[in-house]
Every structure is written in structure tokens, then in C-alpha cells.
Scaffold this motif. Sequence first.
Motif, PDB file in Angstrom:
ATOM      1  N   LEU A   1       0.874  -1.167   0.000  1.00 35.12           N
ATOM      2  CA  LEU A   1       0.000   0.000   0.000  1.00 35.12           C
ATOM      3  C   LEU A   1       0.912   1.217   0.000  1.00 35.12           C
ATOM      4  CD1 LEU A   1      -2.387  -1.287   2.826  1.00 35.12           C
ATOM      5  CD2 LEU A   1      -2.473  -1.795   0.365  1.00 35.12           C
ATOM      6  N   LEU A   2       0.995   1.900  -1.135  1.00 38.86           N
ATOM      7  CA  LEU A   2       1.966   2.970  -1.328  1.00 38.86           C
ATOM      8  C   LEU A   2       1.265   4.328  -1.388  1.00 38.86           C
ATOM      9  CD1 LEU A   2       4.250   1.443  -4.132  1.00 38.86           C
ATOM     10  CD2 LEU A   2       4.477   1.220  -1.654  1.00 38.86           C
ATOM     11  N   SER A   3       1.899   5.324  -0.795  1.00 46.55           N
ATOM     12  CA  SER A   3       1.419   6.696  -0.909  1.00 46.55           C
ATOM     13  C   SER A   3       2.562   7.591  -1.350  1.00 46.55           C
ATOM     14  CB  SER A   3       0.810   7.187   0.404  1.00 46.55           C
ATOM     15  OG  SER A   3       1.695   7.021   1.485  1.00 46.55           O
ATOM     16  N   GLU A   4       2.200   8.816  -1.771  1.00 46.47           N
ATOM     17  CA  GLU A   4       3.140   9.792  -2.338  1.00 46.47           C
ATOM     18  C   GLU A   4       3.897   9.210  -3.534  1.00 46.47           C
ATOM     19  OE1 GLU A   4       5.616  12.303  -0.047  1.00 46.47           O
ATOM     20  OE2 GLU A   4       4.062  12.770   1.428  1.00 46.47           O
TER      21      GLU A   4
ATOM     22  N   GLY B   1      -4.055   5.643  -8.424  1.00 42.68           N
ATOM     23  CA  GLY B   1      -5.036   6.717  -8.472  1.00 42.68           C
ATOM     24  C   GLY B   1      -4.390   8.051  -8.194  1.00 42.68           C
ATOM     25  N   VAL B   2      -4.885   9.093  -8.857  1.00 44.89           N
ATOM     26  CA  VAL B   2      -4.337  10.443  -8.704  1.00 44.89           C
ATOM     27  C   VAL B   2      -4.992  11.113  -7.501  1.00 44.89           C
ATOM     28  CG1 VAL B   2      -3.986  12.682  -9.790  1.00 44.89           C
ATOM     29  CG2 VAL B   2      -3.957  10.600 -11.191  1.00 44.89           C
ATOM     30  N   GLU B   3      -4.152  11.526  -6.573  1.00 48.13           N
ATOM     31  CA  GLU B   3      -4.608  12.301  -5.433  1.00 48.13           C
ATOM     32  C   GLU B   3      -4.623  13.793  -5.785  1.00 48.13           C
ATOM     33  OE1 GLU B   3      -3.820  11.413  -0.914  1.00 48.13           O
ATOM     34  OE2 GLU B   3      -2.031  12.334  -1.792  1.00 48.13           O
ATOM     35  N   PHE B   4      -3.527  14.245  -6.402  1.00 46.43           N
ATOM     36  CA  PHE B   4      -3.402  15.646  -6.779  1.00 46.43           C
ATOM     37  C   PHE B   4      -2.812  15.759  -8.181  1.00 46.43           C
ATOM     38  CE2 PHE B   4      -2.864  15.919  -2.092  1.00 46.43           C
ATOM     39  CZ  PHE B   4      -3.956  16.727  -1.810  1.00 46.43           C
ATOM     40  N   VAL B   5      -3.310  16.735  -8.928  1.00 48.62           N
ATOM     41  CA  VAL B   5      -2.632  17.223 -10.124  1.00 48.62           C
ATOM     42  C   VAL B   5      -1.836  18.448  -9.689  1.00 48.62           C
ATOM     43  CG1 VAL B   5      -2.901  18.150 -12.441  1.00 48.62           C
ATOM     44  CG2 VAL B   5      -4.470  16.388 -11.607  1.00 48.62           C
ATOM     45  N   GLU B   6      -0.521  18.364  -9.829  1.00 49.54           N
ATOM     46  CA  GLU B   6       0.365  19.436  -9.380  1.00 49.54           C
ATOM     47  C   GLU B   6       0.434  20.508 -10.471  1.00 49.54           C
ATOM     48  OE1 GLU B   6       1.956  19.398  -6.443  1.00 49.54           O
ATOM     49  OE2 GLU B   6       1.763  17.321  -5.783  1.00 49.54           O
ATOM     50  N   LEU B   7       0.171  21.748 -10.069  1.00 50.68           N
ATOM     51  CA  LEU B   7       0.203  22.845 -11.029  1.00 50.68           C
ATOM     52  C   LEU B   7       1.573  23.497 -11.130  1.00 50.68           C
ATOM     53  CD1 LEU B   7      -3.249  24.505 -10.282  1.00 50.68           C
ATOM     54  CD2 LEU B   7      -2.655  22.859 -12.063  1.00 50.68           C
ATOM     55  N   ASP B   8       2.485  23.126 -10.247  1.00 47.48           N
ATOM     56  CA  ASP B   8       3.864  23.602 -10.359  1.00 47.48           C
ATOM     57  C   ASP B   8       4.792  22.427 -10.126  1.00 47.48           C
ATOM     58  OD1 ASP B   8       3.916  23.361  -7.521  1.00 47.48           O
ATOM     59  OD2 ASP B   8       3.246  25.429  -7.295  1.00 47.48           O
ATOM     60  N   LEU B   9       6.027  22.684  -9.771  1.00 42.71           N
ATOM     61  CA  LEU B   9       7.050  21.628  -9.728  1.00 42.71           C
ATOM     62  C   LEU B   9       7.182  20.965  -8.368  1.00 42.71           C
ATOM     63  CD1 LEU B   9       9.712  23.523 -11.852  1.00 42.71           C
ATOM     64  CD2 LEU B   9       8.309  21.585 -12.592  1.00 42.71           C
ATOM     65  N   GLY B  10       6.379  21.362  -7.389  1.00 40.84           N
ATOM     66  CA  GLY B  10       6.440  20.751  -6.078  1.00 40.84           C
ATOM     67  C   GLY B  10       6.551  21.791  -4.995  1.00 40.84           C
TER      68      GLY B  10
ATOM     69  N   PHE C   1       1.130  14.217 -11.923  1.00 40.02           N
ATOM     70  CA  PHE C   1       0.283  13.443 -11.022  1.00 40.02           C
ATOM     71  C   PHE C   1       1.044  13.039  -9.758  1.00 40.02           C
ATOM     72  CE2 PHE C   1      -2.042  11.673 -14.998  1.00 40.02           C
ATOM     73  CZ  PHE C   1      -2.783  12.850 -15.105  1.00 40.02           C
ATOM     74  N   HIS C   2       0.303  12.993  -8.665  1.00 40.52           N
ATOM     75  CA  HIS C   2       0.825  12.549  -7.378  1.00 40.52           C
ATOM     76  C   HIS C   2      -0.299  11.775  -6.710  1.00 40.52           C
ATOM     77  CE1 HIS C   2       3.532  12.706  -3.951  1.00 40.52           C
ATOM     78  NE2 HIS C   2       2.582  13.223  -3.176  1.00 40.52           N
ATOM     79  N   GLY C   3      -0.045  10.526  -6.303  1.00 39.82           N
ATOM     80  CA  GLY C   3      -1.159   9.734  -5.810  1.00 39.82           C
ATOM     81  C   GLY C   3      -0.772   8.544  -4.978  1.00 39.82           C
ATOM     82  N   ASN C   4      -1.695   7.594  -4.920  1.00 39.07           N
ATOM     83  CA  ASN C   4      -1.542   6.372  -4.132  1.00 39.07           C
ATOM     84  C   ASN C   4      -1.603   5.168  -5.060  1.00 39.07           C
ATOM     85  OD1 ASN C   4      -1.674   8.078  -1.920  1.00 39.07           O
ATOM     86  ND2 ASN C   4      -3.791   7.566  -1.424  1.00 39.07           N
ATOM     87  N   ALA C   5      -1.029   4.068  -4.593  1.00 42.43           N
ATOM     88  CA  ALA C   5      -1.018   2.848  -5.394  1.00 42.43           C
ATOM     89  C   ALA C   5      -1.209   1.627  -4.513  1.00 42.43           C
ATOM     90  CB  ALA C   5       0.294   2.725  -6.174  1.00 42.43           C
TER      91      ALA C   5
END
Length: 348
Positions: free
Chosen positions: A90-93, A121-130, A147-151
Motif C-alpha cells: 500500500l503505497l502513498s506519495e 489513483g491520482v490524489e493531486f494534479v500538481e500545477l507547479d514543480l512541487g 500526477f501525485h497519488g496512491n497505489a
Amino acid sequence: MRPLIDTTVPDLPAPPADLLDAARKSPATPERHSEFLRDVEALHLIEARAPRVPQPWPGRLRIAAFNAQRLEAPEATLGLLDRAGAHAALLSEVDLGMARSGNRHPVREMSDPSGIGYLYGVEFVELDLGNAEEMRDYAGEHNRQGFHGNALVTRLALADPHIVPLEESGFWFPGYEGSEQRIGGRMAVVARVADAPRPLWLASLHLESKTDPEDRRAQVQALLRAVEQLGPDDAWILGGDLNTKALSYDPAEAEHLLDDPGRHEPLFRDLADAGFAWAGANLPLPTQRTGRHGRPQPPFGKLDWFVVRGMKAAAPEVLPALDPEGQPISDHEMIAAEFFFEDALEQP
């Protein structure tokens, strides 16, 4: 709040550039965030890949949970999962198409050579570089997907995949401390283990780090409503970074971390009321560590947890998140535990 998401695709579509540009320039209101969240197709889909050769039910199930901090080190993470003996992770980030992690698809990089299956699954769509440091380090670069999410990563066959939205407040849409403007919200990736001898669900979740215990409690309540919708009488294993920052960081109090965490993080009382337990699945040890960028520094807290219903748990571990050269691959340790149905007939 979006309804439960159950549409799977082999590849998540990148958001249109003009939509992202409009989001960056938009007033940072909850209403505008809701509009962009509705219009980003990937926030309504699950990327799914079945294992090349599904593994049969093992009888005693070893599960790992890991906040992989962008999953910049997929090969080392896979090695750590092998050392944990994990049948599922169970992976996050987990990044996908982010400049800060090489514009790669790291969970697929874990999958392709090994034949492991995954749900992403996508948790957040990042609008900048972090964050602010990443914006400096990767200035001038561009995200391919952002994309930044969980797996949920496993060699077991899975069925009934879902994303469970846990909050959609738009907390991150204005950015945080001058960076990390995002579309999306915290969520869980859940699925049923297809070949388990009785219905069993796994859930990979990540709760918000920048708010408070009551907000985290509300997110767990959203997950529990989904549990009752999907499998009210079924066994469940929930795991991930719960960001339980209200618990004590004092090493002298570590042995009592599991006694009554609901005193400080009321989400545990809701979980207990719903039939979940944690004592046999966790060690009373911190799960933070100093990561690649020298943060955080001690004292460390226990942020990562398993909670389970309808099964027994045993043999919990906290595994150092280090690569073969002894370098950190995350600012969290990996946790692992064994889960099994009580009757001996289910065990090999």
C-alpha cells in the motif's frame, strides 16, 4: 464530493495544458477548484495493470505500507518489499510524470520487470514543480502529467477496484507556503483480493498532513462510509500514512502509542466503533526517518498504521527505508505485518 470511482484504464490521460494554465491563473476559491476537479479526466479514473502471473492465495498474507516520498527509488523500493516478504504493498506519495522524479512512471517501472500488478489513483494534479525547494531545484523544467497519488501493488489478482475520495475541500488549490498549488484531494485506493477464501478488501490511504485531528477524523469517516457501502460484512485491511501528528513524539512514551491513540487522534475511536483493531498489526515505534533532503530531524512520530477488521494480525515490523548503499529512499520507514483468517483451514 465525487462518488466512488470504479472506471479503470491502462494509461491515465495527461490534463490539457490550457486547463492547467487556466487553473494557475484562476481565483483560488473552493468553487473554482470544484470546477477544475470535475474537468480533469484523470481524477475520475484508476490506472490498472494485472499481474503477469497472478499468485495464488498464500494463506497468511504479508502486507507492507510505505509513504514512498515521490517513489524516486522504485528499484530500491521493490527490493525493500522483497525483504519484507510482502504479497501486497500500500503505497502513498507516488509521482507520475513529475519533473522532480525524472518525469517517470515509477510504479510501472516496478511492475514491468517483475510482473507485479498495480492500481494507481491520482490524489493531486500538481500545477507547479512541487514544494519551494523542488521549484528551485527543477526551475525551467516541466511536468509531463503532474500526477501525485496512491497505489496498490501486488502479485495477487484483484477485483472491484475503487478510488474513495476522502476530502475535496480545495485546501491545496491556493498553494501552501508559496508553492504546491494543486487540484484534487486526499483519497484511498481500494480493491478486493479476488482469490481470498472469503471477501477481503485492501485500502491504501493517505490522510492530510497540514490540518488537524478533526479533519483527519472526517476523512476516515468518509472511508468508513465507503467500507459500509462496498463490503459491510467483509474483512478489510487499511494501511498507509495517517499523519497522526497529535500523538506523542516523546521516546519515553513510545511504548504506550498503541494503548489509546484515540485520546489524541479521534479517528481511532471511529475505527474501533466500526470493528477495526490495530494492536496486533503495529509496533509502538516511530515511522518517520530523516530522508534524502535531511528532513525531518528527531524526534520522530508514528504516522504510518495498519488497521484490520475480520482477520487476525501478527508479526508487525518497521523496516528501515534504505537502499543497498545505506542511503534513505524516503522520509518514512516501511511498515509490514501478517494477516490471516482465524480458522486453521485457511493457513497453508
